[in-house]
Design a protein around this motif. Structure first.
Motif, short mmCIF file in Angstrom:
data_model
loop_
_atom_site.label_atom_id
_atom_site.label_comp_id
_atom_site.label_asym_id
_atom_site.label_seq_id
_atom_site.Cartn_x
_atom_site.Cartn_y
_atom_site.Cartn_z
N MET A 87 0.85 -1.17 0.00
CA MET A 87 0.00 0.00 0.00
C MET A 87 0.88 1.22 0.00
N THR A 88 0.59 2.15 -0.87
CA THR A 88 1.33 3.40 -0.94
C THR A 88 0.46 4.50 -0.35
N PRO A 89 0.74 4.93 0.91
CA PRO A 89 -0.09 5.95 1.53
C PRO A 89 0.00 7.27 0.77
N THR A 90 -1.11 7.96 0.72
CA THR A 90 -1.13 9.27 0.10
C THR A 90 -1.48 10.30 1.15
N ALA A 91 -0.95 11.48 1.00
CA ALA A 91 -1.22 12.55 1.96
C ALA A 91 -2.54 13.20 1.63
N PRO A 92 -3.33 13.54 2.66
CA PRO A 92 -4.59 14.22 2.39
C PRO A 92 -4.35 15.66 1.99
N ALA A 93 -5.33 16.24 1.35
CA ALA A 93 -5.24 17.66 1.01
C ALA A 93 -5.39 18.45 2.29
N THR A 94 -4.41 19.25 2.62
CA THR A 94 -4.45 20.04 3.84
C THR A 94 -4.01 21.45 3.52
N SER A 95 -4.28 22.33 4.46
CA SER A 95 -3.92 23.73 4.24
C SER A 95 -2.42 23.91 4.33
N VAL A 96 -1.94 25.01 3.76
CA VAL A 96 -0.52 25.31 3.75
C VAL A 96 -0.03 25.46 5.18
N GLY A 97 1.10 24.89 5.48
CA GLY A 97 1.70 25.02 6.79
C GLY A 97 1.28 23.94 7.78
N SER A 98 0.38 23.06 7.37
CA SER A 98 -0.03 22.01 8.29
C SER A 98 0.82 20.77 8.07
N ARG A 99 0.83 19.92 9.07
CA ARG A 99 1.58 18.66 8.95
C ARG A 99 0.65 17.60 8.39
N ALA A 100 1.05 17.03 7.27
CA ALA A 100 0.22 16.02 6.61
C ALA A 100 0.54 14.64 7.14
N LEU A 101 -0.48 13.84 7.33
CA LEU A 101 -0.33 12.46 7.76
C LEU A 101 -0.68 11.55 6.58
N PRO A 102 0.02 10.44 6.43
CA PRO A 102 -0.28 9.55 5.29
C PRO A 102 -1.59 8.79 5.50
N HIS A 103 -2.37 8.72 4.44
CA HIS A 103 -3.64 7.99 4.41
C HIS A 103 -3.69 7.15 3.14
N PRO A 104 -4.34 5.99 3.20
CA PRO A 104 -4.52 5.25 1.96
C PRO A 104 -5.55 5.95 1.07
N ALA A 105 -5.31 5.92 -0.23
CA ALA A 105 -6.32 6.40 -1.17
C ALA A 105 -7.51 5.46 -1.10
N ARG A 106 -8.67 5.93 -1.51
CA ARG A 106 -9.89 5.12 -1.45
C ARG A 106 -9.68 3.73 -2.06
N GLU A 107 -9.07 3.70 -3.24
CA GLU A 107 -8.91 2.40 -3.94
C GLU A 107 -7.91 1.48 -3.25
N GLU A 108 -7.17 1.97 -2.29
CA GLU A 108 -6.20 1.15 -1.56
C GLU A 108 -6.76 0.58 -0.26
N ILE A 109 -7.95 1.00 0.13
CA ILE A 109 -8.55 0.50 1.37
C ILE A 109 -9.02 -0.93 1.14
N ARG A 110 -8.60 -1.81 2.04
CA ARG A 110 -8.89 -3.24 1.92
C ARG A 110 -9.87 -3.67 3.01
N LEU A 111 -10.77 -4.57 2.66
CA LEU A 111 -11.76 -5.06 3.61
C LEU A 111 -11.10 -5.66 4.84
N GLU A 112 -10.09 -6.48 4.64
CA GLU A 112 -9.46 -7.13 5.80
C GLU A 112 -8.80 -6.11 6.73
N GLY A 113 -8.29 -5.03 6.18
CA GLY A 113 -7.70 -3.97 7.01
C GLY A 113 -8.76 -3.24 7.81
N VAL A 114 -9.89 -2.94 7.18
CA VAL A 114 -11.00 -2.27 7.88
C VAL A 114 -11.52 -3.17 9.00
N LEU A 115 -11.72 -4.45 8.69
CA LEU A 115 -12.21 -5.38 9.71
C LEU A 115 -11.21 -5.52 10.86
#
Length: 121
Positions: A1-29
């Motif tokens: 899985m290649t985490p993607t950073a969310p769209a955030t305002s300038v100057g904020s610290r971005a945290l990695p998130h999976p893109a929608r298509e990278e979310i897996r059922l087993e991970g959610v469960l």
């Protein structure tokens, strides 16, 4: 899985998130299988808005709380963004409902029924 950073305002610290298509059922469960993580998700769903990490009264250390939020974020259940010094958490309901229709509502309803059973407080 290649985490993607969310769209955030300038100057904020971005945290990695999976893109929608990278979310897996087993991970959610997996993320929802822990009682504390499920409690976090239930509170986010009930509130319907973003809540800061400090809003949650979890009976664990700060580092353990951080771990639980990270598991939820890395598996696509929540989106975390910094707003000033607060780390805000929002349920990724749209993504989860699109990928796994009815799953989140079913899990939340089951958790509510379980909590309502005698002996569960």
């Amino acid at each position: 899985m290649t985490p993607t950073a969310p769209a955030t305002s300038v100057g904020s610290r971005a945290l990695p998130h999976p893109a929608r298509e990278e979310i897996r059922l087993e991970g959610v469960l997996h993320a929802l299988s822990d009682p504390l993580r499920l409690q976090i998700v239930r509170e986010l769903a009930a509130d319907g808005d973003e809540l800061s990490c400090s809003h949650f009264c979890l009976p664990v250390t700060k580092s353990t709380s951080t771990h639980h939020f990270r598991v939820l974020r890395e598996n696509g259940v929540v989106r975390q963004v910094y707003r000033g010094t607060a780390k805000m958490n929002g349920l990724r309901r749209d993504d989860l409902d699109d990928l796994f229709p009815g799953l989140l509502d079913s899990v939340l309803a089951a958790a509510d029924r379980q909590a309502a059973r005698p002996g569960n407080s």
